[in-house]
Motif scaffolding. Structure first.
Motif, PDB file in Angstrom:
ATOM      1  N   ARG A 151       1.892   2.949   0.757  1.00 18.91           N
ATOM      2  CA  ARG A 151       1.333   2.771  -0.591  1.00 18.91           C
ATOM      3  C   ARG A 151      -0.173   2.967  -0.574  1.00 18.91           C
ATOM      4  N   ASP A 152      -0.852   2.285   0.329  1.00 19.67           N
ATOM      5  CA  ASP A 152      -2.309   2.342   0.351  1.00 19.67           C
ATOM      6  C   ASP A 152      -2.830   3.711   0.783  1.00 19.67           C
ATOM      7  N   ALA A 153      -2.182   4.332   1.754  1.00 19.31           N
ATOM      8  CA  ALA A 153      -2.616   5.661   2.205  1.00 19.31           C
ATOM      9  C   ALA A 153      -2.434   6.701   1.104  1.00 19.31           C
ATOM     10  N   LEU A 154      -1.306   6.639   0.417  1.00 18.71           N
ATOM     11  CA  LEU A 154      -1.063   7.597  -0.666  1.00 18.71           C
ATOM     12  C   LEU A 154      -2.046   7.384  -1.815  1.00 18.71           C
ATOM     13  N   ARG A 155      -2.318   6.133  -2.150  1.00 17.41           N
ATOM     14  CA  ARG A 155      -3.311   5.845  -3.195  1.00 17.41           C
ATOM     15  C   ARG A 155      -4.688   6.340  -2.783  1.00 17.41           C
ATOM     16  N   ALA A 156      -5.059   6.137  -1.525  1.00 20.56           N
ATOM     17  CA  ALA A 156      -6.358   6.598  -1.031  1.00 20.56           C
ATOM     18  C   ALA A 156      -6.475   8.122  -1.114  1.00 20.56           C
ATOM     19  N   ALA A 157      -5.333   8.813  -1.016  1.00 21.20           N
ATOM     20  CA  ALA A 157      -5.312  10.281  -1.110  1.00 21.20           C
ATOM     21  C   ALA A 157      -5.250  10.758  -2.562  1.00 21.20           C
ATOM     22  N   GLY A 158      -5.206   9.811  -3.512  1.00 27.05           N
ATOM     23  CA  GLY A 158      -5.239  10.180  -4.927  1.00 27.05           C
ATOM     24  C   GLY A 158      -3.925  10.087  -5.665  1.00 27.05           C
ATOM     25  N   ALA A 159      -2.846   9.736  -4.981  1.00 26.24           N
ATOM     26  CA  ALA A 159      -1.542   9.657  -5.641  1.00 26.24           C
ATOM     27  C   ALA A 159      -1.431   8.364  -6.450  1.00 26.24           C
ATOM     28  N   GLU A 160      -0.630   8.422  -7.499  1.00 27.24           N
ATOM     29  CA  GLU A 160      -0.249   7.220  -8.226  1.00 27.24           C
ATOM     30  C   GLU A 160       1.014   6.699  -7.558  1.00 27.24           C
ATOM     31  N   VAL A 161       1.014   5.442  -7.140  1.00 27.61           N
ATOM     32  CA  VAL A 161       2.153   4.852  -6.436  1.00 27.61           C
ATOM     33  C   VAL A 161       2.588   3.605  -7.186  1.00 27.61           C
ATOM     34  N   ARG A 162       3.879   3.538  -7.491  1.00 29.83           N
ATOM     35  CA  ARG A 162       4.441   2.383  -8.191  1.00 29.83           C
ATOM     36  C   ARG A 162       5.587   1.803  -7.365  1.00 29.83           C
ATOM     37  N   VAL A 163       5.634   0.474  -7.340  1.00 27.69           N
ATOM     38  CA  VAL A 163       6.675  -0.254  -6.609  1.00 27.69           C
ATOM     39  C   VAL A 163       7.720  -0.723  -7.612  1.00 27.69           C
ATOM     40  N   HIS A 164       8.981  -0.411  -7.327  1.00 33.25           N
ATOM     41  CA  HIS A 164      10.118  -0.794  -8.171  1.00 33.25           C
ATOM     42  C   HIS A 164      11.025  -1.731  -7.395  1.00 33.25           C
ATOM     43  N   SER A 165      11.571  -2.734  -8.102  1.00 43.36           N
ATOM     44  CA  SER A 165      12.495  -3.677  -7.479  1.00 43.36           C
ATOM     45  C   SER A 165      13.547  -4.092  -8.500  1.00 43.36           C
ATOM     46  N   THR A 166      14.327  -5.092  -8.157  1.00 42.28           N
ATOM     47  CA  THR A 166      15.387  -5.555  -9.052  1.00 42.28           C
ATOM     48  C   THR A 166      14.832  -6.272 -10.268  1.00 42.28           C
ATOM     49  N   SER A 167      13.621  -6.802 -10.164  1.00 43.75           N
ATOM     50  CA  SER A 167      12.924  -7.425 -11.297  1.00 43.75           C
ATOM     51  C   SER A 167      11.436  -7.146 -11.124  1.00 43.75           C
ATOM     52  N   THR A 168      10.634  -7.592 -12.056  1.00 46.56           N
ATOM     53  CA  THR A 168       9.190  -7.362 -11.953  1.00 46.56           C
ATOM     54  C   THR A 168       8.474  -8.532 -11.264  1.00 46.56           C
ATOM     55  N   GLU A 169       9.243  -9.496 -10.785  1.00 50.96           N
ATOM     56  CA  GLU A 169       8.642 -10.608 -10.033  1.00 50.96           C
ATOM     57  C   GLU A 169       8.144 -10.087  -8.677  1.00 50.96           C
ATOM     58  N   PRO A 170       7.072 -10.666  -8.135  1.00 54.62           N
ATOM     59  CA  PRO A 170       6.619 -10.253  -6.803  1.00 54.62           C
ATOM     60  C   PRO A 170       7.744 -10.418  -5.776  1.00 54.62           C
ATOM     61  N   ILE A 171       7.709  -9.578  -4.750  1.00 55.54           N
ATOM     62  CA  ILE A 171       8.708  -9.650  -3.683  1.00 55.54           C
ATOM     63  C   ILE A 171       8.050 -10.164  -2.405  1.00 55.54           C
ATOM     64  N   GLN A 172       8.854 -10.824  -1.589  1.00 54.96           N
ATOM     65  CA  GLN A 172       8.353 -11.415  -0.349  1.00 54.96           C
ATOM     66  C   GLN A 172       8.278 -10.370   0.751  1.00 54.96           C
ATOM     67  N   GLY A 173       7.097 -10.221   1.344  1.00 51.73           N
ATOM     68  CA  GLY A 173       6.938  -9.382   2.510  1.00 51.73           C
ATOM     69  C   GLY A 173       7.218 -10.174   3.771  1.00 51.73           C
ATOM     70  N   VAL A 174       7.625  -9.481   4.822  1.00 49.23           N
ATOM     71  CA  VAL A 174       7.854 -10.105   6.121  1.00 49.23           C
ATOM     72  C   VAL A 174       7.279  -9.224   7.222  1.00 49.23           C
ATOM     73  N   ARG A 175       7.126  -9.828   8.390  1.00 48.07           N
ATOM     74  CA  ARG A 175       6.756  -9.099   9.599  1.00 48.07           C
ATOM     75  C   ARG A 175       7.839  -9.406  10.623  1.00 48.07           C
ATOM     76  N   SER A 176       8.451  -8.380  11.158  1.00 45.82           N
ATOM     77  CA  SER A 176       9.519  -8.522  12.166  1.00 45.82           C
ATOM     78  C   SER A 176      10.660  -9.401  11.683  1.00 45.82           C
ATOM     79  N   ASP A 177      10.961  -9.339  10.410  1.00 41.62           N
ATOM     80  CA  ASP A 177      12.080 -10.027   9.765  1.00 41.62           C
ATOM     81  C   ASP A 177      11.958 -11.542   9.698  1.00 41.62           C
ATOM     82  N   THR A 178      11.184 -12.163  10.555  1.00 45.33           N
ATOM     83  CA  THR A 178      11.195 -13.625  10.617  1.00 45.33           C
ATOM     84  C   THR A 178       9.938 -14.280  10.054  1.00 45.33           C
ATOM     85  N   GLU A 179       8.830 -13.593  10.086  1.00 43.78           N
ATOM     86  CA  GLU A 179       7.568 -14.188   9.654  1.00 43.78           C
ATOM     87  C   GLU A 179       7.245 -13.743   8.226  1.00 43.78           C
ATOM     88  N   GLN A 180       7.256 -14.689   7.288  1.00 44.62           N
ATOM     89  CA  GLN A 180       6.894 -14.346   5.914  1.00 44.62           C
ATOM     90  C   GLN A 180       5.405 -14.039   5.849  1.00 44.62           C
TER      91      GLN A 180
END
Length: 178
Positions: free
Chosen positions: A26-55
């Motif tokens: 997302r950030d690399a594409l935006r830095a290159a000038g692209a418009e990037v939009r994130v879509h999900s099942t709802s417009t509520e924020p989604i939880q990110g994780v690292r290695s599946d276990t660390e929120q």
């Protein structure tokens, strides 16, 4: 870095998405000038994780899967994260989205466990791709050829194995959009 001004890219994800696999493209594409939009099942924020276990952080969502018109975008990114990928693979709207991008010939960039969605959507047979190694048998059982490479490009399908492959994954996507 390519000039991607005027390009539009959609990312589809749900809770427990591998944060780096969403944020870095997302950030690399935006830095290159692209418009990037994130879509999900709802417009509520989604939880990110690292290695599946660390929120990690909550990630902003721009619109829902139902709001995503594939014709309005130049590429689609499907990040991984085991729980995200296992959830999204059963979502009929997400399956319809990847099928539309596959039919369009537009870049479809999928990383880590993301190919589970391609398998559930019936898009792997006869294709060359990579994924997180633990789903290599799933790819093979769906009729695909699994390769242990940092990035595999099969026509418009771009796949990578894990966050370690993000530099090659992002470069391949930028090249496909340029």
């Amino acid at each position: 870095m390519s000039d991607l001004t005027g390009k539009r890219v959609a990312i589809i994800a749900t809770d427990h998405v591998e944060e780096s696999e969403l944020v870095e493209p997302r950030d690399a594409l935006r830095a290159a000038g692209a418009e990037v939009r994130v879509h999900s099942t709802s417009t509520e924020p989604i939880q990110g994780v690292r290695s599946d276990t660390e929120q990690t952080q909550q990630l902003e969502v721009d619109a829902t899967f139902a709001d995503l018109d594939p014709a309005a975008y130049d590429a689609l990114v499907v990040p991984g994260g085991t729980v995200n990928a296992d959830t999204i693979r059963t979502d009929e709207q997400a399956q319809a989205i990847v099928r539309a991008f596959a039919a369009s010939g537009k870049p479809l960039a999928v990383i880590c466990h993301g190919p589970w969605l391609l398998i559930s959507a019936g898009l792997v047979a006869g294709r060359r791709l990579t994924s997180y190694p633990s789903i290599a048998d799933d790819v093979r059982n769906a009729g695909g050829t699994w390769l242990d490479e940092e990035v595999v490009i099969d026509e418009h399908l771009i796949t990578s194995r894990s966050p370690a492959d993000l530099p090659a994954f992002v470069t391949a996507l930028e090249d496909a959009l340029a």
